[in-house]
Every structure is written in C-alpha cells, then in structure tokens.
Design a protein around this motif. Structure first.
Motif, PDB file in Angstrom:
ATOM      1  N   LYS A 202       1.061  -1.207  -0.009  1.00 54.11           N
ATOM      2  CA  LYS A 202      -0.135  -0.066  -0.032  1.00 54.11           C
ATOM      3  C   LYS A 202       0.862   1.220  -0.136  1.00 54.11           C
ATOM      4  N   GLN A 203       2.114   1.140   0.699  1.00 53.81           N
ATOM      5  CA  GLN A 203       3.014   2.309   0.629  1.00 53.81           C
ATOM      6  C   GLN A 203       3.453   2.524  -0.597  1.00 53.81           C
ATOM      7  N   LEU A 204       3.743   1.451  -1.527  1.00 56.49           N
ATOM      8  CA  LEU A 204       4.147   1.430  -2.953  1.00 56.49           C
ATOM      9  C   LEU A 204       3.076   2.042  -3.825  1.00 56.49           C
ATOM     10  N   TYR A 205       1.732   1.972  -3.767  1.00 56.68           N
ATOM     11  CA  TYR A 205       0.632   2.401  -4.285  1.00 56.68           C
ATOM     12  C   TYR A 205       1.049   4.053  -4.084  1.00 56.68           C
ATOM     13  N   MET A 206       1.316   4.608  -2.973  1.00 60.50           N
ATOM     14  CA  MET A 206       1.539   5.978  -2.928  1.00 60.50           C
ATOM     15  C   MET A 206       2.639   6.568  -3.581  1.00 60.50           C
ATOM     16  N   VAL A 207       3.629   5.614  -3.505  1.00 61.89           N
ATOM     17  CA  VAL A 207       4.876   6.058  -4.409  1.00 61.89           C
ATOM     18  C   VAL A 207       4.510   5.961  -5.868  1.00 61.89           C
ATOM     19  N   ALA A 208       3.780   5.167  -6.137  1.00 61.05           N
ATOM     20  CA  ALA A 208       3.109   5.050  -7.547  1.00 61.05           C
ATOM     21  C   ALA A 208       2.285   6.192  -8.000  1.00 61.05           C
ATOM     22  N   GLY A 209       1.800   7.054  -7.138  1.00 63.23           N
ATOM     23  CA  GLY A 209       1.035   7.910  -7.297  1.00 63.23           C
ATOM     24  C   GLY A 209      -0.326   7.881  -7.105  1.00 63.23           C
TER      25      GLY A 209
END
Length: 591
Positions: A202-209
C-alpha cells in the motif's frame, strides 16, 4: 420468485390473507396440538408458522420428517385470531395452511439442537459449523458482518478512496509475527509468504501516485489465538493516503467509523473529532494504551504527595523507584467494608502486594486514615478531584509493572459502582507513542513498536535528542477498550530511515539488505503518506456485543489453529512433497 417459493419466510402479513403462496426452507420446529401439526418453517429471512391438517397429503409428508429437513410448502395464507397473534414474530399475524409439500432434502439426526438457546461445546459447533450458522444469533452476526463491510466500502468510496488489491503470495518478512510460508514448486528451496498485512504494497501504491487507497484486506499471521484475535487469518480495512499529516488521516477515518457504528446500532456513538490522549497520559490515567472511556474514572500519579507523608510502606518503595497511582471511587464512602476488602483482595490477585485506601467523610476511614493529615487529605482531593463521600484507592509499585493491575482495578471499581456508560461506543485516539525503548535484558536501544513510522522532529531529533525522549507520528484508534487499529505517518525519506535504524544499532548495509525494495522506491520520489487498518473482525465484535471473535467469523479456526470442519491442517501425499522438493523432518512423537 422461483419454482420453490413465491415469498420468503419473513414476508407474509395479514394483508396477504386469502392468497395462495409457496414457501421454502428448513423445518425449524414441529409440534402436535389438537390433532393438527404445526411447523415453523425457517429460511435466511425469518420464520412462518404452517398448519397441517390430518388426512391431507401434506400431513403424510411432513409428519415423519426430522427438524432441519428442507421442504417447499404450498398453501393459503390465513390471518390469526387476535388472541393467537404472536407479537414476537414479524409474521406472527398469519399462518400458512399447508395444502401440498415437496420434500427437497431430508435431515439426519442432528448432533445438536438448532432451535432454542441450548449450550453446545465449541468443538462440536465448529466441527458442524454449517449447522451452527443456522442458529439465529450466529446467523445474524454473519449478516451484520456483511453489512459492516458494505458500510465501510460505501463510506470509503464516497470520500474518494479507490479500492485496490495487493498480492497474496509475497516475500517473507523478517519483522513482526511468524509468517505462513508457501513452498515454490518452480523455485526449489524457496518460499512465498502469505502477507501479515499489505503494508509495503500500500505504501508502494502511494509512491506510484495513487492518492487514496483502501481494501478489505485478508491478513495472515501464524500466532496464538486470543478472545479478540483469530489464529491464521483476519480482515482489516486497510487505508493509505498521500500528502497527509496525522490530523488528515484522523479527519478521513473518523466519519467512516462513526457513521458505520451509527448506521448499524442504536447505541450512542462518539461524535468526531474523537478525543486524543498522549500515550504517557493514557498509561497513567487508564493503565493501558487502549482505555475504555465508558468508565469515567481517571487515575492520577500522586507519588510526590507521599514523599515525607509518614506512610513508611510507600516511602520505602518510592525510594527504590516505585510510583503511586490514585484510583478515585466516586460515592464509595457510604459502601460497606466488604467493597473495600474485595477490592484489596482483587488487587492482590492482580499482583499488587498491597492496596491502601482512604474513605472521605467527616471522619476519614481506611488504611491511610491515621496518616492523612488535613494537608495531605486536601492535596489528595485537589489532585484527584474527589470530595466528601468519595473514596480513593492507592497502588504502589514499579512503574513498569503497575499499569496492568491498576488498569483492571480501575475497571473493577467502575463496574462495582455502576459507573460504566451503557449502550455507548466511546472512541479515542492514542498518540505520541515512544519511538524507542530500552531492552531490559540487553540494555540496548530498540524500536518501541513500528520502525517505519516517522519520528517527530525528523533528522534533528534523531541526531541530537535522547532516543528515549523521541516520539513517533504513530497512533492507535480505540473503542470501548478494544484496539481497532494501529497506524502511522510513514517514514518516506531514506536518509531519515537509515538514521532511525542506526540509532537502534542497525548498520546501513543490513537495512539495505532487509528493506532494499522500499528504500529503492523511496529514492525515486515518495510523497509524505500515512494510514491505518481498523480490524473488521473487531468492529463486528463490538457491534454484535460478542466477547469472542469466533462468534463473528463464519468459519473460524479453533484456539489451536485447526479447522475441524475441513480437517485443516492435514497431511499431504509423498507425491506432493516431491513436487515441492520437500522432505519432512518431524519431531519424535510424545510417549
């Protein structure tokens, strides 16, 4: 509706009188009365009473059938006479006079009774869970669970969150609870893991925009069961948001939880914004970091008042580092001695070597009455907010060991005095958790809870402050003494993360080896982000007013992490093991 039924078993009312209908369901009860056969027919929606007259074909079919057999009954709706109306049933104003019956499935002898409130051993209930789920209470709990998830999903979507999915097969995590491992057939000797939580994804979703993420996420942890935690798997409302601070997360989630509880319960619900308590404050006032705010009693640290007080027992303990907590008991001065004696005995059972008390009246009474000078008494009253007619308990112990017993003693006093607010859901946030703590065995500085939270003060605090003084942007949300979720503003900067781990004794190369994927993502531009994950099972527990989490899960495991219905875990064949390149090395069987 279908060939089997024109109405559900909850639909018929007096206005349907005279209509020919067909119902389908399970035979809930059967009883003979005055030559007639009465059958309560049950489906998912409710119960309708059917009347069967001797001599009809329907009687010949229904009379020998066992309860829980499945039938379809056709007949005419008849309004009951006023004296025969059953006001406890929605369909109690009518009955169905059966004309024909189709047997759909005959039931064998049941291992336990479905109708009524008969107690059944839990092992039997779980082994025949498909029958247990037919019982009214547990059936209603699972329906409630569905409604909770629907409410959460609707409210999250309305706030602009997108429901996104994360992988179930992932890599093993070196942190947290034990993983459930899944061997790889195509990569011999390597294993996937079921996710303990979708945290990194879910943090990577944030990094992905992706700006606002949520999902009703399954999580898997190989840990022991508790009353409020199921072994194996659980579900949570997983949430993450970009470009936010702590207050923004609170503002987003509070209306979702408050709205869901209001929609599904008639109880009073805390209105947003929810109260906030600092961790240190909560540990003193309530003895824990998940306070039940239905109890108005707040404990107070009165250690300083007993220095030089003349109460030798406390003075000696304070000199060795002990603290004194006062537990007010409003209106208790008029209670009989038995209340105080029972409280002292309970304190001993909780591990407190002694519990002193002072009953406030014209003539003080209790353990401290002889040493309670006017000055000390007035100071205690000011500190605790007590007055004549009240009483106060005093516990003295090491600060690391006083919290749990005083927490339970506070609840005991609140219940004994009838102070707990009824029919209410009281929410609060616990904030400002310590970022580090000292390991009692090694003396080393270690992370207190979540190493990936953002430390308050950032790099400056990490480099210049006493690590034990640093607080984290980390928070819990609590309802009625139940922790629903932990959450945090994440540490999204590699330089701060490496420094935070360095203060806990982790060299940079070890951090890179363990968490290189997240660090790499953050090095390509990561927004400030944060979130949390309220537990769905615990939300349903609260709304259903159930003390045990297995009562709100359709197919739970036992406390020993066994599925008695599906016989899991179970042995696998040698062929399956060979395909996975696995050879068993089992411990010797106990004699």
């Amino acid at each position: 509706m279908t060939r089997y039924r024109t109405h559900t078993c909850a639909a018929l009312r007096p206005e349907h009188a005279g209509e020919g209908v067909r119902l389908a369901g399970w035979i809930h009860r059967k009883r003979h009365l005055g030559g007639l056969l009465f059958v309560d027919l049950r489906d998912h929606y409710g119960i309708t009473q059917c009347v069967v007259t001797p001599g009809r074909d329907a009687f010949a079919v229904l009379e020998p059938l066992r309860v829980e057999s499945v039938v379809s009954i056709a007949g005419k709706v008849v309004a009951r006479a006023a004296e025969n109306v059953n006001a406890s049933m929605p369909t109690g104003g009518v009955e169905l006079v059966a004309e024909s019956v189709e047997l759909l499935s005959a039931a064998e002898v049941l291992p336990f009774t479905i109708a009524g409130g008969h107690e059944t051993p839990e092992e039997t209930r779980l082994r025949y869970r498909f029958l247990d789920l037919r019982r009214e209470k547990i059936h209603a709990n699972i329906v409630l669970r569905s409604r909770v998830i629907s409410e959460l999903r609707t409210r999250m979507t309305a706030q602009g969150f997108q429901e996104l999915q994360t992988p179930i097969l992932t890599s093993s995590s070196p942190e947290g609870a034990r993983d459930y491992l899944v061997p790889s057939r195509v990569h011999p000797g390597k294993f996937y893991a079921l996710p303990q939580a979708p945290q990194q994804f879910k943090q990577l979703y944030m990094v992905a925009g992706f700006d606002r993420y949520f999902q009703i996420a399954p999580c898997f942890r190989d840990e022991d069961a508790r009353a409020d935690r199921s072994p194996g798997e659980f579900y949570q409302l997983d949430v993450e948001m970009s470009f936010v601070e702590q207050d923004d997360v609170f503002a987003a989630i509070e209306p979702v939880l408050a709205g869901t509880f209001r929609a599904l319960s008639s109880w009073t619900v805390t209105e947003p914004p929810f109260p906030r308590l600092r961790y240190d404050e909560s540990m003193v006032a309530y003895g824990n970091d998940k306070p039940d705010l239905r109890n108005p009693i707040r404990m107070v640290d009165v250690t300083s008042l007993f220095v030089g007080s003349g109460f030798a027992v406390f003075e000696q303990a304070i000199a060795t580092g002990a603290v004194v907590r006062a537990i007010p008991a409003p209106g208790a001065a008029a209670l009989p001695r038995r209340f105080f004696d029972d409280s002292v005995e309970r304190a001993k059972a909780l591990g407190l070597s002694g519990l002193a008390y002072l009953s406030l009246g014209e003539t003080p009474k209790g353990t401290l009455a002889k040493i309670a000078t006017d000055g000390l008494r007035e100071a205690i009253e000011r500190a605790t907010g007590t007055k004549n007619g009240d009483a106060i308990f005093f516990a003295c112990a090491d600060p690391k060991r006083i919290a749990r017993p005083t927490s339970e003693l506070r609840m005991h006093v609140g219940r004994a005095l009838g102070l707990l607010e009824e029919n209410a859901y009281r929410f609060c946030w616990i904030v400002d958790f310590p970022f580090y703590e000292r390991d009692e065995e090694t003396g080393q500085i270690v992370f207190s809870h979540n190493p990936f939270s953002m430390p308050q003060g950032g790099l400056d605090a990490l480099r210049g402050d006493d690590p034990l003084s640093i607080r984290a942007f980390q928070y819990d949300i609590v309802c009625n003494g139940v922790e629903l979720s932990s959450g945090a503003i994440r540490n999204h900067r590699p330089d701060i993360m490496l420094e935070a781990f360095a203060r806990a004794g982790y060299p940079a190369d070890e951090v890179e080896a363990r968490f290189g994927g997240m660090l790499a993502a953050f090095r390509y531009g990561a927004p400030p982000h944060g979130g949390l994950a309220p537990g769905v099972d615990r939300i349903v527990m609260l709304l259903a007013d159930e003390p045990n989490i297995r009562e709100v899960i359709a197919f739970p495991m036992t406390q020993n992490a066994e599925d008695l219905l599906m016989n899991a875990p179970s042995p696998v064949t040698e062929k399956q093991l060979r395909e996975l390149h696995i050879r068993l090395d089992l411990p010797p069987k106990k004699a």
